[in-house]
Design a protein around this motif. Sequence first.
Motif, PDB file in Angstrom:
ATOM      1  N   GLU A 152       0.838  -1.205   0.000  1.00 10.28           N
ATOM      2  CA  GLU A 152       0.000   0.000   0.000  1.00 10.28           C
ATOM      3  C   GLU A 152       0.872   1.254   0.000  1.00 10.28           C
ATOM      4  O   GLU A 152       0.593   2.232  -0.699  1.00 10.28           O
ATOM      5  CB  GLU A 152      -0.911  -0.004   1.228  1.00 10.28           C
ATOM      6  CG  GLU A 152      -2.037  -1.020   1.145  1.00 10.28           C
ATOM      7  CD  GLU A 152      -2.808  -1.122   2.462  1.00 10.28           C
ATOM      8  OE1 GLU A 152      -2.352  -0.510   3.450  1.00 10.28           O
ATOM      9  OE2 GLU A 152      -3.837  -1.804   2.490  1.00 10.28           O
ATOM     10  N   GLU A 153       1.944   1.215   0.784  1.00 12.17           N
ATOM     11  CA  GLU A 153       2.860   2.358   0.828  1.00 12.17           C
ATOM     12  C   GLU A 153       3.471   2.609  -0.551  1.00 12.17           C
ATOM     13  O   GLU A 153       3.518   3.742  -1.031  1.00 12.17           O
ATOM     14  CB  GLU A 153       3.962   2.072   1.853  1.00 12.17           C
ATOM     15  CG  GLU A 153       5.009   3.169   1.950  1.00 12.17           C
ATOM     16  CD  GLU A 153       6.157   2.762   2.861  1.00 12.17           C
ATOM     17  OE1 GLU A 153       7.269   3.317   2.706  1.00 12.17           O
ATOM     18  OE2 GLU A 153       5.957   1.881   3.734  1.00 12.17           O
ATOM     19  N   TYR A 154       3.933   1.537  -1.218  1.00 11.60           N
ATOM     20  CA  TYR A 154       4.522   1.673  -2.550  1.00 11.60           C
ATOM     21  C   TYR A 154       3.494   2.114  -3.574  1.00 11.60           C
ATOM     22  O   TYR A 154       3.762   2.968  -4.421  1.00 11.60           O
ATOM     23  CB  TYR A 154       5.156   0.351  -2.985  1.00 11.60           C
ATOM     24  CG  TYR A 154       6.379  -0.057  -2.196  1.00 11.60           C
ATOM     25  CD1 TYR A 154       7.067   0.872  -1.423  1.00 11.60           C
ATOM     26  CD2 TYR A 154       6.856  -1.372  -2.216  1.00 11.60           C
ATOM     27  CE1 TYR A 154       8.187   0.510  -0.696  1.00 11.60           C
ATOM     28  CE2 TYR A 154       7.974  -1.744  -1.488  1.00 11.60           C
ATOM     29  CZ  TYR A 154       8.639  -0.799  -0.726  1.00 11.60           C
ATOM     30  OH  TYR A 154       9.737  -1.155  -0.020  1.00 11.60           O
TER      31      TYR A 154
ATOM     32  N   TYR B  86      -4.366   5.863  -5.296  1.00  8.90           N
ATOM     33  CA  TYR B  86      -4.795   4.569  -4.752  1.00  8.90           C
ATOM     34  C   TYR B  86      -4.007   4.345  -3.460  1.00  8.90           C
ATOM     35  O   TYR B  86      -2.782   4.298  -3.477  1.00  8.90           O
ATOM     36  CB  TYR B  86      -4.540   3.451  -5.760  1.00  8.90           C
ATOM     37  CG  TYR B  86      -5.368   3.577  -7.019  1.00  8.90           C
ATOM     38  CD1 TYR B  86      -6.632   3.008  -7.107  1.00  8.90           C
ATOM     39  CD2 TYR B  86      -4.883   4.295  -8.119  1.00  8.90           C
ATOM     40  CE1 TYR B  86      -7.399   3.142  -8.251  1.00  8.90           C
ATOM     41  CE2 TYR B  86      -5.643   4.442  -9.260  1.00  8.90           C
ATOM     42  CZ  TYR B  86      -6.904   3.863  -9.320  1.00  8.90           C
ATOM     43  OH  TYR B  86      -7.664   3.983 -10.440  1.00  8.90           O
ATOM     44  N   GLN B  87      -4.759   4.172  -2.334  1.00  2.00           N
ATOM     45  CA  GLN B  87      -4.117   4.209  -1.024  1.00  2.00           C
ATOM     46  C   GLN B  87      -4.180   2.895  -0.267  1.00  2.00           C
ATOM     47  O   GLN B  87      -3.331   2.634   0.579  1.00  2.00           O
ATOM     48  CB  GLN B  87      -4.757   5.320  -0.164  1.00  2.00           C
ATOM     49  CG  GLN B  87      -4.612   6.699  -0.783  1.00  2.00           C
ATOM     50  CD  GLN B  87      -5.343   7.764   0.018  1.00  2.00           C
ATOM     51  OE1 GLN B  87      -6.157   7.438   0.886  1.00  2.00           O
ATOM     52  NE2 GLN B  87      -5.057   9.024  -0.274  1.00  2.00           N
ATOM     53  N   ARG B  88      -5.175   2.072  -0.509  1.00  2.00           N
ATOM     54  CA  ARG B  88      -5.357   0.856   0.282  1.00  2.00           C
ATOM     55  C   ARG B  88      -5.495  -0.352  -0.641  1.00  2.00           C
ATOM     56  O   ARG B  88      -6.039  -0.258  -1.752  1.00  2.00           O
ATOM     57  CB  ARG B  88      -6.608   0.939   1.171  1.00  2.00           C
ATOM     58  CG  ARG B  88      -6.608   2.066   2.162  1.00  2.00           C
ATOM     59  CD  ARG B  88      -5.542   1.885   3.238  1.00  2.00           C
ATOM     60  NE  ARG B  88      -5.664   0.641   3.938  1.00  2.00           N
ATOM     61  CZ  ARG B  88      -6.502   0.428   4.963  1.00  2.00           C
ATOM     62  NH1 ARG B  88      -7.273   1.402   5.393  1.00  2.00           N
ATOM     63  NH2 ARG B  88      -6.549  -0.742   5.563  1.00  2.00           N
TER      64      ARG B  88
ATOM     65  N   ASP C 202     -11.012   8.350  -3.093  1.00  2.00           N
ATOM     66  CA  ASP C 202     -12.402   8.708  -2.760  1.00  2.00           C
ATOM     67  C   ASP C 202     -13.149   7.528  -2.138  1.00  2.00           C
ATOM     68  O   ASP C 202     -14.382   7.510  -2.117  1.00  2.00           O
ATOM     69  CB  ASP C 202     -13.126   9.200  -4.015  1.00  2.00           C
ATOM     70  CG  ASP C 202     -13.123   8.151  -5.120  1.00  2.00           C
ATOM     71  OD1 ASP C 202     -12.550   7.069  -4.904  1.00  2.00           O
ATOM     72  OD2 ASP C 202     -13.690   8.414  -6.190  1.00  2.00           O
ATOM     73  N   HIS C 203     -12.396   6.510  -1.639  1.00  2.00           N
ATOM     74  CA  HIS C 203     -12.921   5.325  -0.939  1.00  2.00           C
ATOM     75  C   HIS C 203     -13.712   4.395  -1.859  1.00  2.00           C
ATOM     76  O   HIS C 203     -14.453   3.538  -1.373  1.00  2.00           O
ATOM     77  CB  HIS C 203     -13.812   5.741   0.248  1.00  2.00           C
ATOM     78  CG  HIS C 203     -13.124   6.660   1.202  1.00  2.00           C
ATOM     79  ND1 HIS C 203     -12.021   6.279   1.940  1.00  2.00           N
ATOM     80  CD2 HIS C 203     -13.375   7.978   1.500  1.00  2.00           C
ATOM     81  CE1 HIS C 203     -11.623   7.305   2.685  1.00  2.00           C
ATOM     82  NE2 HIS C 203     -12.413   8.354   2.427  1.00  2.00           N
TER      83      HIS C 203
END
Length: 1000
Positions: free
Chosen positions: A875-877, A886-888, A904-905
């Motif tokens: 997720e970090e990369y 894109y965060q998760r 935006d979830h």
Amino acid sequence: MKILEMHIYGYGQLENIKITNLADFQVFFGENEAGKSTIMAFIHGILFGFPTRLQSELRYEPKHGSKYGGKIRIHHEERGYAVIERVKGKAAGDVKVVMDNGIIGGEELLKELVANFDKSLFQAIFSFNLNGLQNIHQMKGEDIGKFLFSAGTLGTERLSKTETVLQKELDSRFKPSGKKPLLNEKLQALHELNGELKKAAAKNNEYENLIEKGESLQQEMIAINRLLEEIGEKVEKLNEWKRIESFVREEKWTRKELDELGDFEFPARGIERLEKINQLIHPYNAEIISISTRIENLKKELAALQPEEDFLENEPAIVTLLDQVPLYEQMKLEKQQCETKLVEFEEKLSVTKEKLHLPLNEEDIFEINTNIYMKSQVEMAARKRQKLVEVKEELEERYLEEKNLLEEVEKGVRAAESRILAKQDRLLLEEEVSYGNDKKGLEGELKALQDKIEFYQRANERDKASRASINKQKKVQFFLFELILVGLTLYGILTKHWAVLFLGALGFIVIAIFMTKSTKQPIEEEMNQTLADLREQEKQLIQKLQAAEYKDITKLEEQLKLDNYRREELKILKIKLKQQQSQYEKVIAKFEEWELESVQNKEKLLSISSELKIPEYFATTFLLEAFELIEQYKSACREKKQLLSRLAQINQQQNKLVEDLNHYENRFLPERGLDLQNSAYLLRNKLKEEHEKQIKCQERRTKLTDLEADLKQKSQELDHLQSEYNKLLNSAKVETEQQFYELGVIAEKRGKLLERLENIESQLAYSILTKQVRETFLPIHNSDQLITECHHEAQYLQSKLKKLQEEQASIKYEIQLLEDGGIYSDILHHYKQKKFELEKAAKEWSVYCLAQEILSSTIEKYKSVHLPRMLAKAEEYMSFLTNGSYQRIHLQKTGPGFLIEREDHTLFEANELSQATTEQLYVSIRLALAATLYENYQFPIIIDDSFVNFDAKRTQKVIELLKKMKRNQILFFTCHAHLLQLFQRENIFSLEKGEVQIIS
């Protein structure tokens, strides 16, 4: 582990290549077929073995006979420095590992260094290429999630492939409602055989009786056939005896005759050999007498011919002296020539001394050093002086040229600076262009915001309907519970059960509190607040768009582009100016170097003039000419001394020659007082006469030796013949020649009998009857009658056998009728065989089923234990690569695969992402796998053009991410020149035509 150096002996097109000082982030740049893939394969081959000939991978064996293999030098975090060398040998090559601490090992030590990784696992985790990304492009949408999950566990798609293969194998073996799978077919066949088995059981008893009777008849037939075979053998032996009877009886008679003659010894061909010896003895006696007479005559001739031995002993000295007589006249001529040359050299020395004009005598000249080193120093100093003159002229020309060019470039820079916009004017122009370009950005942002508001409105409506339904159900449930609790409370009041009353009241209060809390709707309030914020943002964007005043910025953009072009032109001119100033300064520096060299050259010339003892003005102008004159003077002096020495030698040789000739004349010649030529002539004639006598004597001695040797040989041969004659008589054990002949006649008769016996035995050797059997047949005189009796007995047994065969055929017919309906034992055997096959297939099915269960449990354990840590890093990369878009990354609850959450979830499955975003997700997972689950194995990460499908921004982001991975060495291979600007130039190796060099 970090790779420090590579030495490729021979691998594909690369031969004898050395690559040193590999950086932590090393880039290999080269066009197609430059050797990038070859170097990657070389690293894999050295660490894990060369591909075998049975494998599909390329072996990269060199085509020009170079040594196959190479070595790499590494640094291991725990073991320190090591050199790993692998060359052609057994299947995977012969490997040798040498540690810096002196430990030497092979495959076992190498496995310790690579932590027992195999080639496939290393390539899956630490080696990137286009194959992984191409696999994503070629997959169907529903398979992408499985592939990414498999890449997050093993680094490749092998996990998803294994799961698919196991399910396919299970389906091919059994389906609950299927007919074609293997187990379904075998169950149906077993059911059908069970019905046939029950029918065949009724006929089993009758069938067994017929079988027993048939076996009894078969045993009786076998006994009759055995008797027939014995009769046939007896008839065959009788017929054979009838054929060989005469030979057997003749053999008996021959052996009897031989026994009567008895045993005695007689040499083979004895009579013939005795007669031949007698024929040879008489000629040998005559030859011996003749040779003895000739030997006596030769001895008389030798006594008459004897040379003068004293004269012949001095022959070498006399011949040498006579050969020197013709040289006497030549020495006289050479003496005259030497005297003439002496006069010429005196004149030459006088002329050379005048040219040098130095106050030096011959001894002083010889003391001057004119060796090769001094000559080389003189020539170098003279050439250096000439070269300095030429360099000065060239530097003066270059100075004028560079000065003119520098003035022209400075003039061009001043002109270019006058054409560009001022700094304040350019800032105003950029603001106007930027303000005009914001319109498109604002419109795109407004459209995205409106889509987001619509999505949240629909979601809010769905949530409202769902919450209304749930609240309605809760109200009904709470109402029922309240009725029950009110009834319980009333019952406690009426019966005065205070515990029941307390429980009822307490339950009523708890349910009232729970109903109050459940009616709150924090989710709805949060959703409404989000929608309000989004509408406020929409309002602000619309106001910005309405308030903006747009201009035609095309002309402004052209002005900005023109100024950019002029600024680039100015930048290039400044670079040229800097280069030209550097060139001008180089010319000035060359002038300074020339002056320094000129001073050094003058000092060298003065030093040489001191050693050669010549004036300084000679050294600066005519150094080389003066040195040559000194050499000529020394050479002429040496030749003069040689001529004087030769004159003395000639006089000595002439005197010695005359003395030696007089000595031999007085000793061997009758004449005295002869001149040199006559004395030599007489000595030569005497040598010739004595040689003729010596040759004749030698011929007679040689002939005498030959005759004596011939006489000795003939005597020995005669003795040998006489010895052979005596041996023949002794071997026959007789004393006279007459007895020998009589014994020979008897021996001849015995030989004929033995020859006949041998012929008979050769005839009997092919008979089927042995010697013992033939002895038993000797009393038989009427063999024809016995043969007839055997034929009658055989006919009787054959008629009996025919009746038994007919009876057996009848029984077989009855058995055949029963077998047409199926025999119980055969069906039972077939039934058990099918049952065994079913059990075997069921075991195979259970193995695949168990493997699938183990794989599923392993995946579940991985999901719960190891995967969360890897996903956090991925997720970090992913957030870094997509700039937070894109965060998760969420794991799907059922089945392998991931859900990706946008900023935006909004959640997406892997197949719903764009191709580039899917590749970014794959790279994030692969790098996270190496950074978390395999963090203890700090192997180099090898990347081969895996990001060629990314645009410029995505490529720059992934390179930045790789640079942050400090724990692992990065080896990056590329054929794209535009990527090189992202790296430091000292960390780039260029591959071209089998060579590796740093880009300068």
